[in-house]
Motif scaffolding. Structure first.
Motif, PDB file in Angstrom:
ATOM      1  N   CYS A   1       0.876   5.507   0.063  1.00 45.42           N
ATOM      2  CA  CYS A   1       0.119   6.757   0.190  1.00 45.42           C
ATOM      3  C   CYS A   1       0.314   7.540  -1.103  1.00 45.42           C
ATOM      4  O   CYS A   1       1.440   7.791  -1.527  1.00 45.42           O
ATOM      5  CB  CYS A   1       0.616   7.565   1.378  1.00 45.42           C
TER       6      CYS A   1
ATOM      7  N   GLU B   1      -2.590   6.591  11.020  1.00 43.45           N
ATOM      8  CA  GLU B   1      -3.137   5.424  10.303  1.00 43.45           C
ATOM      9  C   GLU B   1      -3.036   4.187  11.197  1.00 43.45           C
ATOM     10  O   GLU B   1      -3.973   3.386  11.286  1.00 43.45           O
ATOM     11  CB  GLU B   1      -2.331   5.146   9.018  1.00 43.45           C
TER      12      GLU B   1
ATOM     13  N   HIS C   1       0.807  11.398   9.764  1.00 45.93           N
ATOM     14  CA  HIS C   1      -0.099  10.625   8.911  1.00 45.93           C
ATOM     15  C   HIS C   1      -0.001   9.112   9.178  1.00 45.93           C
ATOM     16  O   HIS C   1      -1.008   8.452   9.426  1.00 45.93           O
ATOM     17  CB  HIS C   1       0.166  10.954   7.445  1.00 45.93           C
ATOM     18  N   HIS C   2       1.187   8.575   9.131  1.00 48.78           N
ATOM     19  CA  HIS C   2       1.318   7.124   9.329  1.00 48.78           C
ATOM     20  C   HIS C   2       1.095   6.720  10.783  1.00 48.78           C
ATOM     21  O   HIS C   2       0.548   5.656  11.070  1.00 48.78           O
ATOM     22  CB  HIS C   2       2.669   6.640   8.812  1.00 48.78           C
TER      23      HIS C   2
ATOM     24  N   CYS D   1      -6.752   6.166   4.355  1.00 49.64           N
ATOM     25  CA  CYS D   1      -5.760   5.116   4.079  1.00 49.64           C
ATOM     26  C   CYS D   1      -6.072   3.845   4.864  1.00 49.64           C
ATOM     27  O   CYS D   1      -5.877   2.733   4.367  1.00 49.64           O
ATOM     28  CB  CYS D   1      -4.347   5.618   4.370  1.00 49.64           C
TER      29      CYS D   1
ATOM     30  N   TYR E   1       0.852  -1.198   0.000  1.00 49.56           N
ATOM     31  CA  TYR E   1       0.000   0.000   0.000  1.00 49.56           C
ATOM     32  C   TYR E   1       0.884   1.244   0.000  1.00 49.56           C
ATOM     33  O   TYR E   1       1.822   1.349   0.794  1.00 49.56           O
ATOM     34  CB  TYR E   1      -0.899   0.027   1.241  1.00 49.56           C
TER      35      TYR E   1
HETATM   36 ZN   LIG Z   1      -1.820   7.499   3.645  1.00 53.21          ZN
END
Ligand SMILES: [Zn+2]
Length: 481
Positions: A32, A254, A250-251, A225, A30
């Motif tokens: 981003c 997630e 962001h991660h 995500c 995956y």
């Molecule tokens: Zn992402």
């Protein structure tokens, strides 16, 4: 089952780890993707070339790769602290277009760029706006587990409720001063809490907004995500990629959402690309060092020369882009194409019978070294250096050609395309005659006349290289060497 000896640097543990996917022959990957509110720049180009090389290396090693990439067309705010405007809606206002048109236009720009850089398209490309129900479902799950709270501007994730929050970024929560990441939102319980769902402000209407159990609004940036990777790759995935700037927020978020909702590990291997500086500085429009692929092409460079340049630095390092470096990369890349053209010509003209086992073992040794470099956390700089070692070696040109074309499945420099282009390399009878005439003149030491013929040959688009007694003739490359 594939037997590999592949090691990747896993950001989660800050070390190289042996790669063992959940399914021994298939990898879930995956990435981003872009937020489509502006043109993609060469920093993006570097990140997605890295992702492409990773995917190609996995495929070269025999894995089937399920690659999913998202397109952020809603919810990415101008401030990381969940305040400010939605980037896509803001651009729509300034350009007098709809948010949907803005997203469509810059998505096209992004794929135009990746296409020119020979970046393979992911199997699944998914837009955030197509996955609103899946996002709402995860937020509900988080709510049922008591991990969320609602304040005046939206639904938030309570990061204090999750053990290990910030494990990827190694955040020391207690060190985060109040207000450091809160922005102006005083209602947030913890500095690191983040929006899962934002409400449309009362009295306003957004172009992109949806009904939800909590009120009309739009998703926070990170939730897309979690929703899209879960939908396409399951609750736990093998590899997740992004730029290093994704690590702290962001991660990290997630992971919080996904692991909070499922109670399972979200990602086994986190791989992050380093920053690209331009002329020693962070790229910015105000500094005038903000370049798109279009700028590279407008200055007369082949997009694949940029790809070649990216391959010469390890993906995790901070790389400094300069025009001088690109110039050097273009020259090297052109030289390589000429070399391959010569090798291919030999391959098609000669039917060799191999009897020399020493040579074969030399070729085998090069192949082995190439694989070792790939396996060592995608060491492209050493793989590229090996290409030049092969070029300079004394194995036959046709062997060089075969090796490098095979390796180009990883480099993605379009070198195999040379086969077709090189049909031009079949040297005409006229030029062959001129070469013979010139060699005769040289034997007779009639240098001036020989030079005249050399110029004539060059005008016909060929290069003449004199090696001891023999002249070698080559087609002029597309770019000056
Ligand atoms: Zn992402």
């Amino acid at each position: 089952m594939i037997i590999n000896n592949m090691f990747f640097y896993n950001t989660l543990f800050r070390k190289k780890e042996k790669f063992e996917p959940f399914n021994p022959s298939k990898v879930g990957l995956y990435s981003c993707g872009p937020t489509v509110y502006d043109y993609a720049h060469i920093g993006h180009a570097r990140t997605y070339v890295f992702v492409d090389v990773l995917k190609r290396v996995l495929e070269y090693s025999g894995y089937k790769v399920d690659h999913v990439m998202n397109i952020t067309d809603v919810g990415h705010l101008t401030s990381e602290a969940d305040t400010g405007d939605d980037k896509v809606e803001k651009k729509a206002k300034t350009e007098g277009k709809t948010a949907w048109d803005i997203a469509k236009y810059y998505t096209k720009d992004f794929f135009d760029m990746t296409g020119k850089l020979n970046i393979l398209k992911p199997q699944v490309i998914c837009k955030a706006t197509d996955y609103i129900p899946q996002m709402i479902k995860i937020i509900k799950q988080l709510e049922e587990k008591g991990l969320t709270y609602v304040i005046s501007d939206g639904v938030y994730f309570d990061t204090s409720k999750l053990k290990n929050y910030g494990k990827l970024a190694r955040l020391k929560i207690e060190d985060l001063k109040e207000g450091a990441r809160v922005g102006k939102n005083k209602e947030k319980r913890n500095p690191t809490d983040f929006a899962l769902w934002k409400f449309t402000q009362s009295g306003t209407k957004r172009q992109m907004e949806w009904q939800s159990p909590w009120g009309v609004g739009f998703p926070g940036w990170h939730i897309e995500c979690s929703a899209m990777s879960m939908e396409h790759l399951g609750e736990t995935i093998d590899i997740h990629t992004g730029g290093i700037d994704h690590i702290p927020i962001h991660h990290t978020n997630e992971i919080a959402q996904s692991e909070g909702a499922t109670g399972k590990l979200f990602v086994k291997y986190w791989l992050h690309a380093g920053h690209l500086l331009v002329e020693g500085k962070k790229m910015s429009k105000s500094l005038g060092n903000y370049y798109r692929l279009k700028d590279v092409v407008d200055k007369g460079y082949d997009p694949l020369s940029l790809r070649y340049l990216f391959l010469t630095a390890h993906y995790r390092t901070e790389m400094n882009f300069t025009w001088k470096a690109l110039e050097g990369a273009q020259k090297a890349f052109s030289k390589l194409k000429v070399q391959l053209a010569t090798g291919n010509l030999q391959l098609t003209n000669k039917k060799e019978k191999r009897v020399d086992s020493k040579l074969d073992s030399q070729v085998e040794e090069y192949s082995k070294r190439f694989r070792n470099y790939l396996n060592d956390d995608l060491d492209m700089p050493r793989a590229i250096a090996l290409v030049w070692e092969v070029v300079k070696s004394d194995i036959p040109d046709s062997d060089k050609y075969k090796l490098i074309i095979d390796w180009d499945r990883v480099f993605g420099l379009g070198l195999a395309g040379q086969e077709i282009k090189n049909k031009e390399l079949v040297i005409s009878r006229e030029v062959k005659g001129l070469v013979k005439e010139r060699e005769k003149l040289r034997e007779e030491k009639k240098w001036e006349e020989a030079d005249k013929i050399r110029k004539e040959i060059e005008e016909k688009g060929y290069l003449v290289e004199d090696k001891q007694e023999k002249s070698i003739i080559k087609k002029k490359p597309r770019y000056d060497l």
